[in-house]
Design a protein around this motif. Structure first.
Motif, PDB file in Angstrom:
ATOM      1  N   LEU A 192       6.511  12.902  -2.737  1.00 54.71           N
ATOM      2  CA  LEU A 192       7.177  14.382  -4.130  1.00 54.71           C
ATOM      3  C   LEU A 192       7.101  13.203  -4.985  1.00 54.71           C
ATOM      4  O   LEU A 192       6.960  13.356  -5.907  1.00 54.71           O
ATOM      5  CB  LEU A 192       8.812  14.371  -4.100  1.00 54.71           C
ATOM      6  CG  LEU A 192       9.066  15.737  -3.095  1.00 54.71           C
ATOM      7  CD1 LEU A 192      10.691  15.854  -3.193  1.00 54.71           C
ATOM      8  CD2 LEU A 192       8.666  17.284  -4.053  1.00 54.71           C
ATOM      9  N   LYS A 193       6.730  12.021  -4.805  1.00 57.50           N
ATOM     10  CA  LYS A 193       6.366  11.014  -6.184  1.00 57.50           C
ATOM     11  C   LYS A 193       4.920  10.955  -5.959  1.00 57.50           C
ATOM     12  O   LYS A 193       4.435  10.737  -7.590  1.00 57.50           O
ATOM     13  CB  LYS A 193       6.976   9.515  -6.069  1.00 57.50           C
ATOM     14  CG  LYS A 193       8.088   9.678  -6.064  1.00 57.50           C
ATOM     15  CD  LYS A 193       8.318   7.550  -6.001  1.00 57.50           C
ATOM     16  CE  LYS A 193      10.235   7.072  -6.244  1.00 57.50           C
ATOM     17  NZ  LYS A 193      10.544   5.470  -5.655  1.00 57.50           N
ATOM     18  N   LYS A 194       4.105  11.584  -5.677  1.00 55.99           N
ATOM     19  CA  LYS A 194       2.854  11.414  -5.192  1.00 55.99           C
ATOM     20  C   LYS A 194       2.238  12.788  -5.146  1.00 55.99           C
ATOM     21  O   LYS A 194       1.299  13.306  -6.040  1.00 55.99           O
ATOM     22  CB  LYS A 194       2.323  11.116  -3.929  1.00 55.99           C
ATOM     23  CG  LYS A 194       3.011   9.447  -3.683  1.00 55.99           C
ATOM     24  CD  LYS A 194       2.170   9.083  -2.557  1.00 55.99           C
ATOM     25  CE  LYS A 194       1.871   7.450  -2.061  1.00 55.99           C
ATOM     26  NZ  LYS A 194       2.118   7.463  -0.196  1.00 55.99           N
ATOM     27  N   VAL A 195       3.051  14.259  -5.671  1.00 57.25           N
ATOM     28  CA  VAL A 195       2.647  15.662  -5.740  1.00 57.25           C
ATOM     29  C   VAL A 195       2.160  15.468  -7.648  1.00 57.25           C
ATOM     30  O   VAL A 195       2.321  14.673  -8.912  1.00 57.25           O
ATOM     31  CB  VAL A 195       4.008  16.374  -6.207  1.00 57.25           C
ATOM     32  CG1 VAL A 195       3.686  17.452  -6.697  1.00 57.25           C
ATOM     33  CG2 VAL A 195       4.442  16.659  -4.910  1.00 57.25           C
ATOM     34  N   LEU A 204       8.731  16.603 -12.763  1.00 57.19           N
ATOM     35  CA  LEU A 204       9.574  16.142 -11.455  1.00 57.19           C
ATOM     36  C   LEU A 204      10.671  15.465 -11.744  1.00 57.19           C
ATOM     37  O   LEU A 204      10.001  14.438 -12.627  1.00 57.19           O
ATOM     38  CB  LEU A 204       8.751  15.368 -10.456  1.00 57.19           C
ATOM     39  CG  LEU A 204       8.979  15.234  -9.643  1.00 57.19           C
ATOM     40  CD1 LEU A 204       9.564  16.475  -8.526  1.00 57.19           C
ATOM     41  CD2 LEU A 204       7.942  14.532  -8.605  1.00 57.19           C
ATOM     42  N   VAL A 205      11.974  16.067 -11.480  1.00 61.96           N
ATOM     43  CA  VAL A 205      13.017  14.601 -12.384  1.00 61.96           C
ATOM     44  C   VAL A 205      13.564  14.972 -10.855  1.00 61.96           C
ATOM     45  O   VAL A 205      14.139  15.613  -9.492  1.00 61.96           O
ATOM     46  CB  VAL A 205      13.739  15.997 -12.885  1.00 61.96           C
ATOM     47  CG1 VAL A 205      15.616  14.878 -12.830  1.00 61.96           C
ATOM     48  CG2 VAL A 205      13.182  15.758 -14.233  1.00 61.96           C
ATOM     49  N   PHE A 206      13.857  13.792 -10.433  1.00 60.35           N
ATOM     50  CA  PHE A 206      14.814  13.129  -9.193  1.00 60.35           C
ATOM     51  C   PHE A 206      16.438  13.300  -9.411  1.00 60.35           C
ATOM     52  O   PHE A 206      16.837  12.541 -10.438  1.00 60.35           O
ATOM     53  CB  PHE A 206      14.735  11.644  -8.219  1.00 60.35           C
ATOM     54  CG  PHE A 206      13.291  11.768  -7.638  1.00 60.35           C
ATOM     55  CD1 PHE A 206      12.898  12.191  -6.628  1.00 60.35           C
ATOM     56  CD2 PHE A 206      11.846  11.506  -8.781  1.00 60.35           C
ATOM     57  CE1 PHE A 206      11.134  12.438  -5.892  1.00 60.35           C
ATOM     58  CE2 PHE A 206      11.378  11.382  -7.781  1.00 60.35           C
ATOM     59  CZ  PHE A 206      10.658  11.948  -6.737  1.00 60.35           C
ATOM     60  N   CYS A 261       8.388  16.934   4.497  1.00 59.74           N
ATOM     61  CA  CYS A 261       7.826  17.097   3.101  1.00 59.74           C
ATOM     62  C   CYS A 261       7.347  18.180   3.385  1.00 59.74           C
ATOM     63  O   CYS A 261       7.423  18.758   2.379  1.00 59.74           O
ATOM     64  CB  CYS A 261       6.740  15.515   3.431  1.00 59.74           C
ATOM     65  SG  CYS A 261       8.068  14.257   4.150  1.00 59.74           S
ATOM     66  N   GLU A 262       7.155  18.553   4.161  1.00 54.42           N
ATOM     67  CA  GLU A 262       6.275  19.987   5.088  1.00 54.42           C
ATOM     68  C   GLU A 262       6.742  21.119   4.377  1.00 54.42           C
ATOM     69  O   GLU A 262       6.275  21.997   3.335  1.00 54.42           O
ATOM     70  CB  GLU A 262       6.621  19.951   6.487  1.00 54.42           C
ATOM     71  CG  GLU A 262       5.444  18.768   6.788  1.00 54.42           C
ATOM     72  CD  GLU A 262       6.363  17.779   7.616  1.00 54.42           C
ATOM     73  OE1 GLU A 262       7.315  18.866   8.863  1.00 54.42           O
ATOM     74  OE2 GLU A 262       6.941  16.597   7.036  1.00 54.42           O
ATOM     75  N   VAL A 263       8.090  21.136   4.633  1.00 57.24           N
ATOM     76  CA  VAL A 263       8.770  22.062   4.004  1.00 57.24           C
ATOM     77  C   VAL A 263       8.874  22.425   2.410  1.00 57.24           C
ATOM     78  O   VAL A 263       8.779  23.253   2.274  1.00 57.24           O
ATOM     79  CB  VAL A 263      10.311  22.280   4.646  1.00 57.24           C
ATOM     80  CG1 VAL A 263      11.187  22.924   3.714  1.00 57.24           C
ATOM     81  CG2 VAL A 263      10.340  21.994   6.510  1.00 57.24           C
ATOM     82  N   VAL A 264       9.200  20.747   1.902  1.00 54.31           N
ATOM     83  CA  VAL A 264       9.551  21.161   0.383  1.00 54.31           C
ATOM     84  C   VAL A 264       8.105  21.475  -0.309  1.00 54.31           C
ATOM     85  O   VAL A 264       7.687  22.095  -1.096  1.00 54.31           O
ATOM     86  CB  VAL A 264       9.883  19.615   0.284  1.00 54.31           C
ATOM     87  CG1 VAL A 264       9.488  19.116  -1.693  1.00 54.31           C
ATOM     88  CG2 VAL A 264      10.886  19.415   0.701  1.00 54.31           C
ATOM     89  N   SER A 265       6.682  20.503   0.583  1.00 53.92           N
ATOM     90  CA  SER A 265       5.421  21.343   0.415  1.00 53.92           C
ATOM     91  C   SER A 265       5.136  22.409   0.027  1.00 53.92           C
ATOM     92  O   SER A 265       4.913  22.774  -0.944  1.00 53.92           O
ATOM     93  CB  SER A 265       4.629  20.257   1.018  1.00 53.92           C
ATOM     94  OG  SER A 265       4.064  19.072   0.627  1.00 53.92           O
ATOM     95  N   ARG A 266       5.393  23.095   1.173  1.00 57.84           N
ATOM     96  CA  ARG A 266       5.441  24.256   1.357  1.00 57.84           C
ATOM     97  C   ARG A 266       6.200  25.285   0.539  1.00 57.84           C
ATOM     98  O   ARG A 266       5.831  26.613  -0.327  1.00 57.84           O
ATOM     99  CB  ARG A 266       6.028  24.835   2.682  1.00 57.84           C
ATOM    100  CG  ARG A 266       4.991  24.751   3.640  1.00 57.84           C
ATOM    101  CD  ARG A 266       4.900  25.813   5.412  1.00 57.84           C
ATOM    102  NE  ARG A 266       5.833  25.459   5.632  1.00 57.84           N
ATOM    103  CZ  ARG A 266       6.947  25.075   6.341  1.00 57.84           C
ATOM    104  NH1 ARG A 266       5.653  23.847   7.043  1.00 57.84           N
ATOM    105  NH2 ARG A 266       8.117  24.716   6.938  1.00 57.84           N
ATOM    106  N   ARG A 267       7.319  25.446   0.281  1.00 52.65           N
ATOM    107  CA  ARG A 267       8.029  25.651  -1.058  1.00 52.65           C
ATOM    108  C   ARG A 267       7.848  25.056  -2.569  1.00 52.65           C
ATOM    109  O   ARG A 267       7.327  26.787  -3.617  1.00 52.65           O
ATOM    110  CB  ARG A 267      10.314  25.306  -0.757  1.00 52.65           C
ATOM    111  CG  ARG A 267      10.438  26.025  -1.910  1.00 52.65           C
ATOM    112  CD  ARG A 267      10.775  27.211  -2.225  1.00 52.65           C
ATOM    113  NE  ARG A 267      10.966  27.658  -0.943  1.00 52.65           N
ATOM    114  CZ  ARG A 267      10.661  29.152  -0.215  1.00 52.65           C
ATOM    115  NH1 ARG A 267       9.995  29.814  -0.954  1.00 52.65           N
ATOM    116  NH2 ARG A 267      11.210  29.295   1.041  1.00 52.65           N
ATOM    117  N   ILE A 268       7.096  24.208  -2.971  1.00 56.32           N
ATOM    118  CA  ILE A 268       6.613  24.020  -3.999  1.00 56.32           C
ATOM    119  C   ILE A 268       5.731  25.180  -4.290  1.00 56.32           C
ATOM    120  O   ILE A 268       5.147  25.470  -5.405  1.00 56.32           O
ATOM    121  CB  ILE A 268       5.902  22.680  -4.578  1.00 56.32           C
ATOM    122  CG1 ILE A 268       7.162  21.913  -4.236  1.00 56.32           C
ATOM    123  CG2 ILE A 268       5.820  22.536  -5.648  1.00 56.32           C
ATOM    124  CD1 ILE A 268       6.735  20.472  -4.210  1.00 56.32           C
TER     125      ILE A 268
END
Length: 475
Positions: free
Chosen positions: A363-366, A374-376, A325-332
């Motif tokens: 990601l669903k809570k972003v 947001l698309v999965f 999660c942390e890696v994805v959040s930082r990139r966003i």
């Protein structure tokens, strides 16, 4: 006055012109067009009808005639000739269109004998230029003809047809008429300066100036959207290495355009392609994966990634749900900081078939801003691809574009509108500061001048030459 001088100068050329109006090369049929006072006479010298002694010069307008083109007693081809009489033709002159077989030899031979019979080869855009000079269309409509021909998608075609029919010209014409009335009233005051008389109601002038300013601002601002629709919506696909950017591009293009590999840093340059989706052209840029690297070539690719991100109207940020999660959040957050407010961000959460449950739930809570979606997805299997396409289409408001009265797509019009808008702002500032009538009149006339440049009521030989040289020959 400049426009009239130029018009009279060009109108001195009364020659009859001819050109192939269909696409170059061989086809089933081809159309050769003539325009000018001798168009029917020249064609008649070469045309022979099955009906003996039938002369084209005696035939009515808007009629078709079957026969042969004969030159030096040799049959060149069987043709159908369409007659259009001035002023009820595309150019406003006598026009003849000869439909022949699409052999390249026949096309060239017909052109050759038409020239030998008294016509001359047309210059690029000369048919449309004559239509403009003969009052069949204004300059903005003439420019729209080229846009209709060049349109490669439904949205661009719709905008071009609307402009060709005069929607933009009508809007500009109404503004000019209203401003002309007020500048006449203001200048009339100057003749009675000693009597201190006001013919132009300043309150009404302010209302008009505010209306003009708002409309010009709206037209000017519409260019950003109109330009990308005309040339294709720029979409940058960005993200870290090996998250599935190239796989996503291949899915969108429905072909293996980009190399897909498990090796990090496979894409080192920008891969570009255009695809028409539901009537709208999208220009996709698959960019180098963003990561820390000491490879000089890969670093250059990453630098280009950030350039394309700035240029894009839509940014597809691909994140790998297999990552924490942390890696994805930082990139966003990193990408968000590099984007402008008017850009649209679509976060593509990829590899949901094998992703971490906690990452997907996170990601669903972003929290998404108004310009974010947001698309999965599972790009490899094209799962949820249609949802992504739907979000992309919604992001550029195509449905709203179709409801707009006017969308500016021409760069020349945009530059002129900017200058006209600045002149209108000066009119409002002048009214606020109680500026005298002579200065107000100058600003109004400047605005009128710019609006006239769009429709061609005010133009120069250089401007006309630049516009029509970009047309294809035969149009």
């Amino acid at each position: 006055m400049v426009y009239l001088c130029v018009k009279l100068q060009i109108m001195l050329d009364q020659s009859t012109i001819c050109a192939i109006s269909t696409s170059p090369g061989m086809g089933a049929i081809a159309v050769i067009r003539l325009s000018g006072e001798n168009a029917v006479f020249i064609t008649n010298k070469l045309f022979r009808s099955p009906q003996k002694n039938k002369s084209l010069t005696a035939q009515k307008a808007n009629t078709l005639h079957f026969g042969q083109v004969i030159y030096d007693n040799e049959v060149i081809d069987e043709v159908v000739v369409a007659l259009f009489r001035a002023p009820h033709s595309f150019t406003g002159e006598d026009v003849v269109e000869i439909s022949c077989h699409g052999s390249v030899y026949i096309q060239q031979k017909l052109l050759e004998i038409l020239v030998e019979s008294g016509a001359r080869l047309a210059r690029p855009g000369e048919f449309t230029q004559r239509a403009f000079l003969n009052g069949k269309m204004d300059l903005s409509q003439a420019e729209a003809v080229a846009d209709v021909i060049a349109s490669s998608n439904a949205a661009a075609h719709k905008l071009a047809v609307s402009q060709m029919r005069g929607g933009f010209s009508k809007e500009i014409g109404q503004l000019r008429d209203q401003l002309l009335h007020f500048t006449a009233m203001v200048e009339l005051e100057l003749d009675f300066a000693e009597e201190d008389v006001e013919f132009a109601d300043r309150t009404e002038l302010r209302k008009l100036a505010e209306k003009v300013e708002q409309l010009l601002r709206k037209l000017k601002n519409s260019f950003q959207l109109g330009n990308v629709i005309k040339n294709g919506i720029p979409v940058a696909i960005v993200g870290e290495t090996n998250v599935g950017k190239s796989t996503l591009l291949n899915a969108l293009l429905n072909e293996d355009k980009a190399i897909v590999s498990e090796i990090h840093g496979t894409t080192r340059d920008v891969i570009e392609d255009v695809v028409n989706i539901h009537g709208t052209a999208f220009r996709f840029f698959d960019t180098a994966g963003i990561r820390d690297t000491e490879d000089r070539i890969e670093s250059l690719g990453i630098e280009r990634t950030y350039h394309k991100l700035i240029e894009a109207s839509i940014v597809l940020l691909v994140v790998d749900t297999e990552n924490p999660c942390e890696v994805v959040s930082r990139r966003i957050e990193k990408i968000r900081k590099r984007m402008a407010d008017e850009q649209q961000l679509i976060i593509v959460a990829n590899k949901i078939d094998s992703g971490k449950t906690e990452t997907i739930e996170s990601l669903k809570k972003v929290k998404l801003a108004d310009n974010e979606n947001l698309v999965f997805m599972a790009a490899k299997e094209k799962r949820n691809l249609e949802e992504l396409i739907s979000r992309m289409t919604q992001a550029i408001n195509i449905s709203n574009v179709e409801k707009e009265d006017i969308i500016v797509t021409n760069a020349r019009h945009y530059e002129i509108l900017k200058s006209a808008h600045e002149a209108t702002v000066r009119i409002l500032n002048g009214l606020d500061s109680g500026l005298s009538g002579d200065f107000l009149s100058q600003d109004i006339r400047e605005c009128l001048h710019y609006l006239g440049e769009i429709t061609g009521e005010i133009s120069t030989d250089e401007v006309l030459g630049h516009i029509f040289k970009n047309f294809c020959i035969g149009k």
